[in-house]
Write an enzyme that holds these catalytic residues in place. Sequence first.
Site, PDB file in Angstrom:
ATOM      1  N   ALA A 188      51.571 101.961 131.814  1.00  0.00           N
ATOM      2  CA  ALA A 188      50.948 102.041 130.494  1.00  0.00           C
ATOM      3  C   ALA A 188      51.277 103.328 129.762  1.00  0.00           C
ATOM      4  CB  ALA A 188      49.437 101.896 130.603  1.00  0.00           C
ATOM      5  N   PHE A 228      29.917 107.794 142.766  1.00  0.00           N
ATOM      6  CA  PHE A 228      30.281 108.499 143.992  1.00  0.00           C
ATOM      7  C   PHE A 228      29.000 108.985 144.665  1.00  0.00           C
ATOM      8  CE2 PHE A 228      34.313 108.312 142.021  1.00  0.00           C
ATOM      9  CZ  PHE A 228      35.285 108.650 142.947  1.00  0.00           C
ATOM     10  N   TRP A 269      32.651  99.943 145.175  1.00  0.00           N
ATOM     11  CA  TRP A 269      33.565 100.533 146.158  1.00  0.00           C
ATOM     12  C   TRP A 269      32.962 100.454 147.567  1.00  0.00           C
ATOM     13  CZ3 TRP A 269      34.313 104.212 149.850  1.00  0.00           C
ATOM     14  CH2 TRP A 269      35.645 104.562 150.112  1.00  0.00           C
TER      15      TRP A 269
END
Length: 562
Positions: free
Chosen positions: A279, A387, A415
Amino acid sequence: MSRKVDGNEGAAAPATDLEIARRAPLEPILSLAEARLGIAAEDLVPFGHYRAKLSLPLLQRLKDRPRGRLVLVSAITPTPAGEGKTTACVGLVDALSCLGVSALACLREPSLGPVFGMKGGAAGGGRAQVVPMESINLHFNGDFHAVTSAHNLLAALIDNHLYWGNALEIDPERVMWPRVLDLNDRSLRRVHTGQGERNFEITAASEIMAILCLAEDLADLERRLGRIVVAWRHDDTPVTVADLGAVGALAVLLRDAMAPNLVQTLEHTPVLIHGGPFANIAHGCSSLVATRAALALGEVVVTEAGFGADQGLEKFIDIKSRQSGIFPDAAVIVVTLRALRFHGGATRETMQHPDLAALTAGLDNLVRQVAVARAFGLEPVVALNAFPDDSDDEQARLLACCSQLGVAMANCDHWARGGEGALTLARLVQQRLAAGVADVAPLYPDGASVEEALETIATRLYGASGVELSPEAREMLQRLERAGYGQLPVCIARTQYSFSDDPADGGLIKGHWLRVRELRLSAGAGFLVAVCGKLMTLPGLPREPAALGMGLDNEGDITGLA
């Protein structure tokens, strides 16, 4: 990403992405395709037990089916650590499946350059992965090889034409077609051959890769290949692939690569992976044929566009949507607290630790990327890729910013938890889709001049004061206008780390001038590439490339692939 999650029950230590992927029980691809998509075995071309290509006849039949809804996942300006956009795509499509939606994802194929360089693989991470991870990241089903071979065959045919008398009267000093390879190797940027100085680029930057990803079918592929301009004559007229008589040979190499590749997530959600243009130096979207097929096979399709919304989302709509008529129905902008800290002044070392002041300063990047989506008529959902060390104060500050902007935000933990960790995001996306059809349109009109398009993107999306064309770019623009190419859409090739053409400027810069170093014609793909600043279309390896951490264990299994 470098995070680790808890392993399977009984595991003594946290598991890496590779370990998680290797332990995952996979569905045989033939049975998954029939159960989840209604695709019969004879409509697939298997590559082993867990990956396959959709057959070309199936793609033709799918064209007449009703279309599902398209969700485009983008992000804020990335950092060298990566913000987890692919992981968010996988988490979202798994979450939609958990909610009973017939969902698929469309992703780009990984390039070996980043895999062995700095970024690593491109199949997601943690519990939000596409598998078989090793096969996807390494060679996959041969598409990159086909593009590389076709591109370099064309380069060889050009030089061969010059060698045998140059009947087309090509100016040898104005051969525009480089060679490519799917690795990072800065030493090949400029090479001397028997026909003079030539250069290499990475395969992801090849116009043939862009054509593969924008062609509607084999017939369109051949038309686009024929339009490629490879050189100029002394009288300033273009020489095309059709002039060389090379269309057929290139199409032969690319025929099988036109078929999208079917794989699955860890939770057995179908995924089509096809094409791999970057990109920053290309248009950054997976293939149109994969998108069309997915929209015919599912209710909701989740796809991604590379890097920040100012690059990937812009190119998706201004190039892919403009050419295909397929516009996204909803958008997601992925953000991490560490990226906001980085944009707010934290260093690569300190961005890992809570810093409310830096995060607050960095929120302007999110504000601007939301404005990018809105400039196209999209009302985005913000997805926080969480996180473990994210602080409550920072999350509250981000939520307050989103509230002030009037955008919904989801705190995502896909995740570590897979689709379950993205259920809030999935529900917000469903609400956005239920709100009605978005009025999405390109940023500038069809037929706009190159300078008008550049100015519009730079001033409205990048916060620039204007655009500066180098003398070389200005000369090329005049040549392109004389040859009838002066009203093609533009694909701006620049650093992904800033709104400017200099990565050192960071993600908050405004009032700068976008410096266009050169213009390149991609007539077959249907756009012009404006190369800005010092961007290189063949990257180099970092000081400590990921390749140095890879190997085979005593059983012959791969180690170190991330």
